[in-house]
Design a protein around this motif. Structure first.
Motif, PDB file in Angstrom:
ATOM      1  N   ALA A 372       0.819  -1.208   0.000  1.00 28.44           N
ATOM      2  CA  ALA A 372       0.000   0.000   0.000  1.00 28.44           C
ATOM      3  C   ALA A 372       0.852   1.257   0.000  1.00 28.44           C
ATOM      4  O   ALA A 372       0.475   2.270  -0.605  1.00 28.44           O
ATOM      5  N   ARG A 373       2.018   1.199   0.620  1.00 28.85           N
ATOM      6  CA  ARG A 373       2.876   2.385   0.670  1.00 28.85           C
ATOM      7  C   ARG A 373       3.351   2.795  -0.712  1.00 28.85           C
ATOM      8  O   ARG A 373       3.727   3.948  -0.939  1.00 28.85           O
ATOM      9  N   ASP A 374       3.365   1.830  -1.660  1.00 26.61           N
ATOM     10  CA  ASP A 374       3.810   2.110  -3.024  1.00 26.61           C
ATOM     11  C   ASP A 374       2.645   2.433  -3.944  1.00 26.61           C
ATOM     12  O   ASP A 374       2.835   2.559  -5.164  1.00 26.61           O
ATOM     13  N   ALA A 375       1.443   2.563  -3.378  1.00 26.95           N
ATOM     14  CA  ALA A 375       0.258   2.804  -4.205  1.00 26.95           C
ATOM     15  C   ALA A 375      -0.491   4.027  -3.724  1.00 26.95           C
ATOM     16  O   ALA A 375      -1.730   4.036  -3.673  1.00 26.95           O
ATOM     17  N   ALA A 386       0.230   3.752   3.247  1.00 23.79           N
ATOM     18  CA  ALA A 386       0.677   2.525   3.909  1.00 23.79           C
ATOM     19  C   ALA A 386      -0.361   2.023   4.899  1.00 23.79           C
ATOM     20  O   ALA A 386      -0.551   0.806   5.056  1.00 23.79           O
ATOM     21  N   GLN A 387      -1.054   2.957   5.571  1.00 26.42           N
ATOM     22  CA  GLN A 387      -2.083   2.587   6.548  1.00 26.42           C
ATOM     23  C   GLN A 387      -3.455   2.388   5.910  1.00 26.42           C
ATOM     24  O   GLN A 387      -4.432   2.138   6.611  1.00 26.42           O
ATOM     25  N   CYS A 388      -3.521   2.493   4.581  1.00 20.38           N
ATOM     26  CA  CYS A 388      -4.759   2.278   3.835  1.00 20.38           C
ATOM     27  C   CYS A 388      -5.883   3.159   4.360  1.00 20.38           C
ATOM     28  O   CYS A 388      -7.001   2.688   4.629  1.00 20.38           O
ATOM     29  N   ARG A 389      -5.567   4.442   4.473  1.00 19.42           N
ATOM     30  CA  ARG A 389      -6.597   5.389   4.906  1.00 19.42           C
ATOM     31  C   ARG A 389      -7.535   5.690   3.737  1.00 19.42           C
ATOM     32  O   ARG A 389      -7.130   5.628   2.574  1.00 19.42           O
ATOM     33  N   ASP A 414     -11.925  -0.250   8.807  1.00 23.53           N
ATOM     34  CA  ASP A 414     -11.886   0.897   7.894  1.00 23.53           C
ATOM     35  C   ASP A 414     -10.850   0.697   6.790  1.00 23.53           C
ATOM     36  O   ASP A 414     -11.015   1.184   5.665  1.00 23.53           O
ATOM     37  N   LYS A 415      -9.787   0.001   7.095  1.00 22.34           N
ATOM     38  CA  LYS A 415      -8.742  -0.250   6.094  1.00 22.34           C
ATOM     39  C   LYS A 415      -9.272  -1.137   4.964  1.00 22.34           C
ATOM     40  O   LYS A 415      -9.036  -0.860   3.778  1.00 22.34           O
ATOM     41  N   SER A 416      -9.973  -2.209   5.324  1.00 23.15           N
ATOM     42  CA  SER A 416     -10.495  -3.094   4.276  1.00 23.15           C
ATOM     43  C   SER A 416     -11.576  -2.388   3.464  1.00 23.15           C
ATOM     44  O   SER A 416     -11.725  -2.636   2.263  1.00 23.15           O
ATOM     45  N   GLU A 417     -12.342  -1.493   4.101  1.00 24.27           N
ATOM     46  CA  GLU A 417     -13.322  -0.703   3.364  1.00 24.27           C
ATOM     47  C   GLU A 417     -12.615   0.195   2.346  1.00 24.27           C
ATOM     48  O   GLU A 417     -13.078   0.357   1.207  1.00 24.27           O
ATOM     49  N   ALA A 418     -11.479   0.788   2.746  1.00 26.76           N
ATOM     50  CA  ALA A 418     -10.729   1.644   1.826  1.00 26.76           C
ATOM     51  C   ALA A 418     -10.168   0.832   0.659  1.00 26.76           C
ATOM     52  O   ALA A 418     -10.174   1.293  -0.494  1.00 26.76           O
ATOM     53  N   VAL A 419      -9.695  -0.381   0.953  1.00 18.09           N
ATOM     54  CA  VAL A 419      -9.193  -1.254  -0.114  1.00 18.09           C
ATOM     55  C   VAL A 419     -10.319  -1.616  -1.077  1.00 18.09           C
ATOM     56  O   VAL A 419     -10.150  -1.604  -2.304  1.00 18.09           O
ATOM     57  N   ALA A 420     -11.498  -1.930  -0.527  1.00 14.57           N
ATOM     58  CA  ALA A 420     -12.636  -2.287  -1.378  1.00 14.57           C
ATOM     59  C   ALA A 420     -13.043  -1.128  -2.273  1.00 14.57           C
ATOM     60  O   ALA A 420     -13.313  -1.305  -3.472  1.00 14.57           O
TER      61      ALA A 420
END
Length: 698
Positions: A372-375, A386-389, A414-420
């Motif tokens: 995530a830090r690279d995206a 990196a924390q997928c905020r 909240d992180k998985s919601e942000a990924v979704a």
């Protein structure tokens, strides 16, 4: 006259806080914030059957008249004899000179012992296989209220016998009519004058209706209906059932949400009022999922009254192990800590690389990995990515990928919601440092890795960008239980051993109010563990007519020790998933608790645990055969490392209802502050194991 009582062995009395006795020049001023003072008078409430309500009220009126006080905010007459009122400094000074006053205590707001996650459930969850149990039993839940429209509390057929002695009411309020109570939710009351109506958040309702969600989750775990379909986001997610699905629930809302969530909690005055009402109503089990408080304070004295009324009382140990000892130090309360480890596990398999295991419930999924830090999205900081905020991930780099996120900053869900939302296919959550892992219900398939495994994954993906990863569910049995690091442990200098037991307290599924936006979610904390214990107590009472002290003993002595934890961290160990069946119990006569309190020494009570300290090397306990047949029992001492522990006699034959006293003698080094612990294990010839934990801190 007594003050707020502490829990030292030599003497329980401690000085009252300086804020209570300070006298200012303006001695007539009522506290500007409207805060209350809790005053407990000597002697029990009416639950002990010694005095009438009229006598108690007359004594309260006499004290109030002597200090120039008006009508108090709350009066208590059942579980204890006392009142709560806003008092001036001059009145406090006068109260200090009144005879017959046992405790003077400033009201405070205590935290709830659990944290709720509004989880997305993306795969079927396993419900309780138990379809029956707890019929005719009422569990009183002192918490943030209840959501009566949840299917977990529907008045379904098959609830069994109705409670015979419960006389509670359905108290009306905002968004709550008397019709909200049913054969399942049999009573509801709310108490707010301690917390303050002007201090609650705007979304709160002045009624027993739950807005925080915590009380609904606790009640559902303890007594939610069996076989309830779980649907989240229009998806079928399996079934749910509480520990005692036929038990009834009485809600006592004494915990409230504040504008700042960090100020959420439960006023002691409101909680004591709820306990007093619950005892008067005739609940069988009382669940308090709040922490805080020290020593034998006003709340503990109210819970003594509940125990004297033959109520099984269970309290959460609390979740602040680094700053506080376990709450509810009194021996008449079964104090429940939290265990972790019995969670679903997930596997991360890297093509050509290592296979790692953590917490999780993922469906099988494959994809290319991205850190995530690279995206990071344009304009987003690398740390936020990196924390997928939310909003920090670049959809072009994340879409259809397995995203490796670092824990911290925001909630795990909240992180998985942000990924979704960014189009990610799955998530691997890694701890940046030592800490627990969980098996939350996430928006995308997720595995949560501990710090060591997480570092291995991050290093591999950094060296092999675009590595193919497969997430899958571990089919083997769950990882062994262990005591949660955050669950409060017992005070080695306390009068009795605490906590009594531990139970599952990590990512426990429970019902939520519809106003939360979801009908189901997971919660973590010793409150979840206490709900499990309350359900087990209801199972025992539903099957057998047992005194509350015997139920407490059966719960405590049926627990299974977990590895790597001392008895000050786990008590007897982890509670079973079904009602205990042992034939031995350590009973405590109703009057024994109050006699011990008057002597300022609780160490000789017939508790289901032993704490040897301050040159004390001998203790005595009495076991009783509670079965219907004569039986032979033998005992073994095990687990001690620096002391020799002898038990006499080593075996007894007891007829039904017969008792025997045994002596525990410890010999060895006397090293203050050093703990040696173990257990006494009683085995019955007809089956059944009774474990009595022993801590030696002398």
């Amino acid at each position: 006259m007594g003050r707020v009582l502490g829990c030292g062995l030599a003497a329980l009395a401690t000085a009252v806080t300086a804020s209570l006795v300070a006298v200012t020049d303006d001695a007539s001023a009522i506290p500007a914030d409207g805060s209350l003072t809790l005053v407990t008078l000597n002697g029990p409430g009416t639950a002990a059957g010694e005095r009438s309500v009229e006598e108690l009220l007359a004594r309260q009126d006499a004290v109030l008249a002597a200090i120039g006080g008006g009508e108090p905010t709350y009066r208590w007459t059942t579980a204890l004899n006392g009142f709560a009122a806003p008092l001036t400094d001059a009145q406090l000074e006068a109260l200090d000179r009144q005879p017959g006053v046992a405790v003077i205590e400033a009201d405070e707001v205590r935290p709830l012992a659990g944290r709720t996650s509004l989880a997305s459930v993306r795969r079927p969850v396993g419900g309780s296989p138990r379809l029956r149990g707890g019929a005719g039993v009422v569990i009183g839940v002192v918490d943030s209220g209840i959501a009566p429209d949840s299917p977990a509390f529907a008045a379904v057929p098959g609830l069994g016998a109705s409670p015979g002695d419960f006389t509670g009411v359905c108290m009306a309020g905002e968004g709550w009519s008397q019709d909200e109570c049913t054969r399942k939710v049999v009573g509801a009351r709310w108490f707010v004058d301690g917390f303050g109506r002007d201090r609650i958040r705007s979304s709160e309702t002045l009624s027993a209706r739950d807005d925080l969600g915590h009380g609904t989750q606790v009640a559902s775990v303890a007594a939610g209906n069996a076989g309830v379909s779980v649907r989240v986001d229009d998806r079928d997610a399996g079934t749910f059932g509480g520990v005692a699905p036929q038990a009834r629930v009485a809600a006592y809302k004494a915990c409230w949400g504040a504008p700042d969530p960090s100020d959420d909690g439960c006023s002691t005055a409101d909680v004591v009022s709820a306990v007093d009402a619950a005892v008067a109503d005739g609940v069988d089990v009382l669940d308090l999922a709040l922490a805080g408080g020290e020593g034998i304070d006003t709340l503990q004295r109210a819970l003594l009254g509940a125990a004297e009324a033959d109520v099984v009382v269970l309290g959460a140990a609390g979740n602040s192990s680094r700053s506080d000892f376990a709450a509810h130090v009194s021996p008449w309360v079964t104090t429940v800590g939290a265990s972790v480890g019995r969670m679903a596990r997930g596997r991360v398999s890297i093509s050509g690389g290592p296979t790692l295991t953590g917490g999780g419930r993922p469906v099988a999924v494959r994809g290319r990995a991205v850190l995530a830090r690279d995206a990071a999205a344009p304009g987003a900081r690398r740390r936020a990515a990196a924390q997928c905020r939310p909003g920090a991930l670049d959809t072009r780099r994340v879409a259809d990928r397995v995203v490796v996120c670092v824990r911290g900053g925001i909630g795990r869900i909240d992180k998985s919601e942000a990924v979704a939302r960014a189009g990610g296919r799955a998530m691997v959550l890694v701890n940046p440092r030592a800490g627990s892992v969980t098996a939350d219900f996430h928006a995308v398939p997720t595995v949560h890795l501990a710090a060591r495994e997480g570092r291995r994954l991050v290093r591999w993906v950094a060296r092999h960008p675009g590595s193919r990863i497969r997430l899958s569910r571990v089919a083997a049995s769950p990882a062994p239980r262990r005591a949660a690091r955050w669950s409060a442990s017992g005070d080695p200098r306390g009068p009795v051993l605490k906590p009594d037991v531990i139970a599952d307290g990590d990512a426990v599924l429970g019902a939520l109010p519809a106003t939360s936006g979801r009908s189901w979610g997971v919660f973590t904390g010793s409150s979840a563990a206490t709900a499990h214990a309350a359900g087990l107590a209801a199972l025992l009472l539903g099957d057998r007519d047992l005194p509350a002290a015997v139920v407490r003993s059966l719960l405590t002595t049926s627990a299974q020790p977990v590895r790597g934890a001392t008895v000050l961290e786990q008590g007897s160990g982890a509670l079973p998933q079904r009602a205990p069946t042992a034939h031995l119990a350590l009973d405590v006569p109703v009057g024994a608790w109050r006699r011990a309190l008057r002597r300022h020494d609780l160490t000789d009570l017939n508790t289901s645990s032993v704490l040897l300290q301050a040159r004390r090397s001998v203790a005595r306990r009495t076991v009783t055969n509670i079965s219907g047949r004569a039986e032979y029992f033998s005992v073994t001492a095990r687990g001690f490392t620096s002391h020799r522990v002898r038990v006499q006699p080593l075996a007894v034959r007891l007829a039904p209802g017969e008792s025997a006293t045994f002596t525990i003698t410890a010999t060895g080094p006397s090293t203050p502050g050093r703990l040696d612990d173990g257990e006494l294990v009683w085995l019955g010839a007809r089956g059944g194991v009774t474990r009595v934990p022993v801590a030696i801190t002398r």
